[in-house]
Design a protein around this motif. Structure first.
Motif, PDB file in Angstrom:
ATOM      1  N   ILE B  34      62.673  77.409  97.259  1.00 33.68           N
ATOM      2  CA  ILE B  34      63.571  76.103  97.843  1.00 33.68           C
ATOM      3  C   ILE B  34      63.545  74.965  96.952  1.00 33.68           C
ATOM      4  CG2 ILE B  34      64.679  74.849 100.148  1.00 33.68           C
ATOM      5  CD1 ILE B  34      63.535  77.699 101.313  1.00 33.68           C
ATOM      6  N   MET B  37      65.315  75.158  93.720  1.00 34.82           N
ATOM      7  CA  MET B  37      66.992  74.858  94.294  1.00 34.82           C
ATOM      8  C   MET B  37      67.701  73.534  94.915  1.00 34.82           C
ATOM      9  SD  MET B  37      67.453  78.597  96.260  1.00 34.82           S
ATOM     10  CE  MET B  37      68.960  78.835  96.419  1.00 34.82           C
ATOM     11  N   LYS B  38      66.833  72.826  95.582  1.00 33.23           N
ATOM     12  CA  LYS B  38      67.185  72.090  95.614  1.00 33.23           C
ATOM     13  C   LYS B  38      67.516  70.649  94.266  1.00 33.23           C
ATOM     14  CE  LYS B  38      64.517  70.735  99.641  1.00 33.23           C
ATOM     15  NZ  LYS B  38      63.538  69.875 100.039  1.00 33.23           N
ATOM     16  N   ARG B  40      68.545  72.114  91.531  1.00 29.56           N
ATOM     17  CA  ARG B  40      69.497  73.032  91.271  1.00 29.56           C
ATOM     18  C   ARG B  40      69.348  73.191  89.885  1.00 29.56           C
ATOM     19  NH1 ARG B  40      75.341  70.259  92.729  1.00 29.56           N
ATOM     20  NH2 ARG B  40      74.890  70.322  94.545  1.00 29.56           N
TER      21      ARG B  40
END
Lengths: 161, 260, 791
Positions: B34, B37-38, B40
């Protein structure tokens, strides 16, 4: 958008979320529960700690959909129905365990999780347990004392006598 | 982060099927995925959550083998892997309490972060990684930084640890991330001693074979005295030089032996 | 018995109730109907020429309202610098333009190039990624000395070099200092760095701009320590909005530590953009964005020389510092290495001759400005390190060398050779208190016990001075400040006697809502619950300069005191009328006005009611109402001081440091709320420990920030620090403010780094490793490397 339902502070709630909607975002933006704070983006500061099914988690590192059906507790649900502070909250006030207040919700939720696991922690156990909660104001001194006090252990009074 | 579809199957079979779709990643505890993903750095079209699969959870002991379901959290391993105290202690030192309530052993191994703790236990114990398709020996599983023997769409279902006679993990924390700046896992079994090192090498977790030989002959801290861990290929960053990490490998190995 | 109310008591903090229940109102908690969101596209290279920006794809995306670039800001000003330093040769510093969005060049990683305003934060970010920016990367300058070398790439093409200023202080003393050092019996020299830090208040910065077409009024909600300063700078110098059309609100703010003093581009952007797109515009920084857009702190490289005579008296001090300004001048950046640094170089000592040279340098890094202590930690660190080194070289006890050279209690007020006059202090007393707290006498036995376990124990001491409560406006004006530094307060008494105090000070953790009422309650003799504090909104409070430099109680509290005095004086006139007595005979105690020598009295509340319902009232002599405002401009700084002791154990195999104890004996003058004062010291000490052993904003040679998140920037955690011993029983009240207070916010961060480093160096020497210095942070690897270097 997907509808997600969960129980937050004892109340059934629902809302439309995307896959990427974090639990912290759902709490803050969908439900308006802005007591849960976001202080970093690498899962370290712990300002966003809430309880999911009784376990402390970082709500910024969990998707809202992962909490579907779960029982979530946030800082807003900690005081009594009459607004009175719970034991931990009261100890934080009594021992000056907060200054700017930003990390405080996560600290209180982590402290609650600690005392559930370990009702009489030592100072070292408290300090180690708070590894995932960063405070920039207090130097932790009074947070540690507040948690000691909340666990019913003797703590010297705060101010110089 | 970029948006994606979220799916939470209830069985391994359904998860494996869901993972066949393009740009699909499995999501376990998410404590590394996560944040990435933050930033990107990861952009899956779909995430398949494995945490809804009960068959992937739990700690059990069968004879001399401890088996941990892949979606078992670090907190559960710390509390329940009592048959293997060194492993339980390792799990109890990963991240922080909130991270340990979400992060899982399978997720950690599949990610194979060069500074993660679990890879050293798996390699240091000579454990077996069980997937939906096969069993993979620890020595064949780790394949360099963030790379493993897992095929696309293959998921870890469990890890089987032969319980050693003695073992200990010494973690020297990187002061910011609290990952291992260097960590050493030492295990003594009837077949000899294994020493696995994490956090130090640019190639990820590895075995310090000279120490293994010396300790197999004489399982005392002093057995390592005459050895020098090579600094070649070790990580150089803000937090330490290769020489520093090499020194830590030796110091931590001795401490692990003493504490085992 | 400790007091249970008023000055000197420790009532529980009233603001805690909302913070503990999730009911705080931080800027990111504010959402305005119809708001849009901005995402800034920031440079990922440290230095480059912008050839073109193609935003067409971004603008075409659904949900995008507008993409802004520098062209949209041609009609507005750049971000102003609030302090002009004059160099050794009488010339003004070089002052480059600081645009809202990059104009033609990017100058640091994080420099904003374009900004997308869209319906959601994620759409704004998606669209920002779709902007095509063509940049020719240029060589970056990161190292300060390299930046000053001939032929170095220039950060600003229109400046003559990367030198902002070359400052000498006191320039007239230079030759005498050089001569004294040449002829001294002993000279101790030390080269060191003061590591670059990121303040990292736990609340990242947030700004929301709102514009009303109906009233032509702008409102900015922002995470600021000083909303009036933001209104002044942004309104007057950037956007050209008159004050009466611009309201700045800083609600609950989650920590500041200096980095929320400054006026930032994002604040001006959202205020400007809200009118352009006719929607409220919100910006919330991620922590990663904070690392490359919040002003950093410290970053000095220094050579210091201390000269002593044959009797170990300090005879001269010379320092040579390079101070990093970063790529642009942040709001108060030029003042930090000069007037907040050079003026403190006397420390607690009688050194008669001092010369300070500072070269401020532009580099391709994030701008550097004030961070908790601001200049004073840099001064204290080098001075207390060099004194410690001198003691070792001379074979004398470091505490005794300090004591020998202290300004003596009877020498106050004391004029230093670096232009300041210390009003009060008693350094012998704080040192003696500290020595007792740490059981200095029995240290050797503890060291032997550690040695038996293979560990190296050391003890370190630092004695600091700081200048707080900034400061006399006429003086700072002469020194280059472009603002006044008074503070304001309105004491508004309500008809039934309760009081609202409107203050220009701002609390972002300091507890003003609790401490300020303690002062009013003490003065009038009413219950603290009758007094409320209003702050953080320019539409409510009189023009005030905000909270930084440990100035709230010393300057803001004094303004409140002055306003309350005016109120009391008027109330006495009313009371005299009501009791048909002479005003001169009226006394106020415990909330009752009485006539001296009689049993006549009237309650505070009745006097207040009379002021607002003036039926029986001297209307011919006195206006109705009871509300007074005061602006207080101090006549001097305040000078807290103290002795800090750190005891450590070093693991020679890993270089790890374990802090066994940390004790602080401070002199803050009078103390309003001991609980809060101690909390301030705890927090400051933890930040100082963070600087000394954990924190480092490190750049590589290309200008990339290597520690750009909490994954690499090590914040102090609970297990990194011990419980602290604190004492503030030594109190020499300030002589020039009405409360006798000195300020306590920064002390901990000033005194602690040298104490910790001195302790580690002591441990290494005692362990047989004669290491003279290790640059902060004293990470395990640095300590281990130092040990290897002397093995």
């Amino acid at each position: 958008m997907t509808e997600v339902k969960m129980t937050v502070n004892g109340r059934e709630v629902s809302g439309d979320v995307e896959g990427r909607t974090l639990l912290s975002t759902f709490l803050r933006e969908n439900l308006g529960l802005t007591g849960t704070h976001v202080g970093c983006d690498t899962s370290q500061c712990g300002a966003c700690v809430v309880h999911v099914n009784g376990k402390a988690v970082k709500s910024c590192t969990m998707f809202a959909q992962e909490a579907a059906g779960a029982d979530v507790a946030t800082i807003e649900g900690q005081a009594g129905a009459d607004g009175s502070l719970n034991t931990i909250q009261q100890a934080f006030q009594d021992y000056h365990g907060l200054q700017c207040g930003f990390c405080t919700p996560g600290m209180v939720m982590s402290a609650a999780a600690l005392l559930k696991e370990n009702p009489k922690p030592t100072e070292a156990e408290i300090r180690n347990y708070l590894e995932g909660n960063i405070c920039r104001c207090t130097g932790y001194h009074n947070i540690v004392r507040a948690i000691m006090a909340a666990s019913g252990q003797d703590v010297p009074a705060v101010a110089a006598e | 982060m970029y948006n994606f579809d979220f799916e939470q199957p209830a069985s391994v079979e359904a998860a494996v099927a869901a993972l066949q779709a393009e740009d699909t990643l499995p999501l376990s505890g998410g404590q590394t995925l996560i944040p990435s993903m933050k930033q990107r750095l990861n952009a899956p079209a779909k995430l398949v959550s494995l945490t809804g699969i009960d068959a992937l959870k739990g700690v059990s002991v069968d004879g001399g083998t401890l088996t941990i379901g892949a979606a078992t959290t670090h907190a559960t391993v710390a509390a329940e892997a009592t048959a293997y105290p060194a492993l339980a202690a390792l799990a109890g030192g990963i991240g922080d309490p909130a991270v340990r309530n979400r992060g899982t052993i399978g997720g950690s191994l599949a990610n194979n972060d060069p500074s993660a703790c679990y890879p050293s236990a798996v390699l240091g114990t000579g454990a077996t990684v069980v997937t939906n398709a096969r069993e993979i020996a620890a020595d064949d599983f780790f394949d360099g930084v963030f790379t493993t023997a897992l095929e696309e769409g293959e998921i870890i279902t469990a890890v089987k640890f032969p319980i050693p006679e003695k073992a200990n993990y010494q973690k020297f924390e990187q002061p910011a991330s609290r990952f291992a700046l260097t960590g050493v896992f030492v295990a003594k079994t009837a077949d000899g001693v294994r020493v696995a090192v994490t956090g130090a090498s640019e190639e990820g977790v590895f075995r310090w074979t000279e120490a293994e030989e010396a300790l197999s002959a004489n399982f005392t801290p002093e057995a390592v005295d005459g050895l020098t861990a090579s600094a070649d290929g070790l990580i150089s960053d803000l937090h330490g030089t290769p020489q520093y990490r090499a020194s830590l490998i030796k110091t931590l190995t001795k401490r692990a032996v003493a504490a085992a | 018995m400790p007091k249970d109310h008023g000055i000197g008591a420790s009532p529980k903090r009233r603001e805690d109730i909302r913070f503990l229940t999730g009911a705080g109102n931080y800027t990111d908690d504010i959402n305005i109907h119809g708001q849009a969101y901005v995402h800034f596209l920031r440079s990922d290279v440290a230095h480059g020429t912008i050839n073109s920006i193609d935003a067409s794809a971004a603008e075409a995306m659904e949900g995008v309202l507008k993409v802004f670039t520098a062209k949209d800001f041609e009609a507005v000003g750049g971000l102003p610098c609030g302090w002009q330093v004059t160099d050794r040769f009488g010339e003004a510093m070089q002052e480059p333009k600081h645009p809202i969005l990059a104009e033609g060049k990017v100058r640091h990683v994080g420099d904003p190039i374009a900004a997308v305003v869209a319906e959601t934060p994620e759409i704004a970010r998606d669209a920002a990624e779709a902007i095509v920016v063509d940049i020719d990367e240029l060589p970056a300058v990161v190292d300060m000395k390299a930046a000053l070398a001939a032929g170095a790439p220039k950060v600003h093409d229109d400046l003559t070099s990367n030198l902002c200023y070359d400052w000498g202080f006191v320039e007239e003393n230079k030759d005498a200092v050089d001569e004294a050092i040449k002829n001294a019996a002993h000279v101790t020299t030390l080269e060191l760095t003061n590591n670059r830090l990121v303040a990292n208040p736990m609340e990242p910065r947030v700004a929301i701009g709102d514009y009303s077409r109906g009233t032509d009024e702008h409102t900015l909600y922002t995470t600021s320590q000083n909303p009036h300063v933001i209104r002044l700078l942004m309104g007057a110098f950037v956007l050209g909005i008159p004050e009466h059309k611009l309201r700045v609100v800083a609600p609950d703010v989650g920590g500041g530590f200096g980095t929320k003093i400054f006026h930032y581009a994002e604040e001006a952007f959202v205020t400007f953009a809200a009118k352009v797109v006719n929607r409220p515009v919100k910006w919330t920084a991620s922590r990663s964005e904070a690392f490359i857009s919040d002003a950093h702190g410290r970053d000095h490289v220094t050579k210091i020389e201390l000269a002593l005579d044959a009797d170990n008296n300090f005879v001269a001090l010379r320092t040579d510092t390079h101070a990093n300004m970063g790529a642009y001048l942040s709001t108060f950046a030029p003042s930090v290495p000069t007037w907040l640094h050079g003026t403190l170089m006397a420390g607690n000592y009688t050194t008669p001759l001092i010369y300070v040279n500072v070269k401020a340098v532009f580099t391709n890094t994030v701008p550097v400005d004030a961070y908790r202590g601001a200049g004073r930690p840099e001064a204290t660190f080098q001075l207390e390190r060099v004194v410690d080194k001198a003691a070792r070289e001379l074979g004398v006890d470091p505490a005794e060398l300090r004591r020998q050279n202290f300004i003596k209690p009877e020498q106050f007020p004391y004029d230093t050779p670096v232009a300041v006059s210390y009003d009060t202090g008693n350094y012998h007393a704080t040192l003696d208190t500290g020595l007792k707290m740490v059981d200095y006498a029995n240290f050797e036995a503890r060291a032997a016990e550690s040695k038996a376990r293979g560990k190296l124990r050391g003890i370190g001491l630092a004695h600091y001075i700081e200048a707080c409560g900034i400061a006399p406006s006429n003086l700072v004006g002469q020194l280059g400040a472009r603002a006044g530094l008074y503070e304001s307060a309105t004491v508004r008494v309500n008809a039934t006697g309760s009081i609202s105090v409107l203050t220009g000070s701002h609390s972002h953790g300091q507890g003003h809502e609790t401490t300020f009422p303690q002062v009013i309650a003490e003065m009038i003799g009413i219950d603290e619950s009758q007094v409320d504090i209003v702050h953080g909104d320019t539409s409510k409070t009189p023009m005030g300069m905000g909270t930084y430099g440990s100035r709230s109680i010393a300057v803001g509290g004094s303004a409140m005191f002055k306003a309350a005095e005016k109120v009391i004086n008027k109330a006495k006139k009313i009371a005299a009328h009501l009791m048909e007595a002479s005003e001169a005979d009226i006394e106020l105690a415990d909330g009752q006005f009485s006539v001296a020598g009689t049993d006549k009295s009237v309650a505070w509340g009745d006097v207040c009611l009379a002021a607002y319902v003036p039926h029986n009232y001297p209307l011919e002599d006195l206006e109705p109402g009871l509300e007074e405002t005061a602006f207080y401009d101090p006549s001097n700084f305040t000078y807290p001081s103290g002795a800090y002791f750190c005891e450590v154990e070093v693991d020679p195999d890993t270089g790890a440091i374990d802090i066994l104890s940390f004790n602080a004996a401070d002199d803050f003058g009078n103390v309003i709320n001991p609980m809060i004062v101690e909390g301030q010291v705890h927090g400051g000490v933890a930040q100082g420990i963070g600087q000394a052993m954990l924190e480092h904003a490190a750049y590589d040679e290309n200008g990339q920030l290597l520690s750009g998140s909490f994954m690499d920037y090590a914040m102090p955690r609970a297990a990194d620090v011990p419980s602290f011993g604190v004492d503030h029983s030594c109190q020499t009240p300030c002589t020039h403010n009405p409360l006798g207070v000195k300020g306590c916010g920064e002390a901990g961060a000033i005194g602690s780094p040298p104490a910790l480093v001195n302790a580690v160096i002591d441990a290494l020497h005692r362990g047989g490793y004669p290491v003279e210095h290790i640059d902060m942070p004293l990470s395990p690897s640095r300590v281990w490397n130092a040990i290897q270097s002397v093995k």
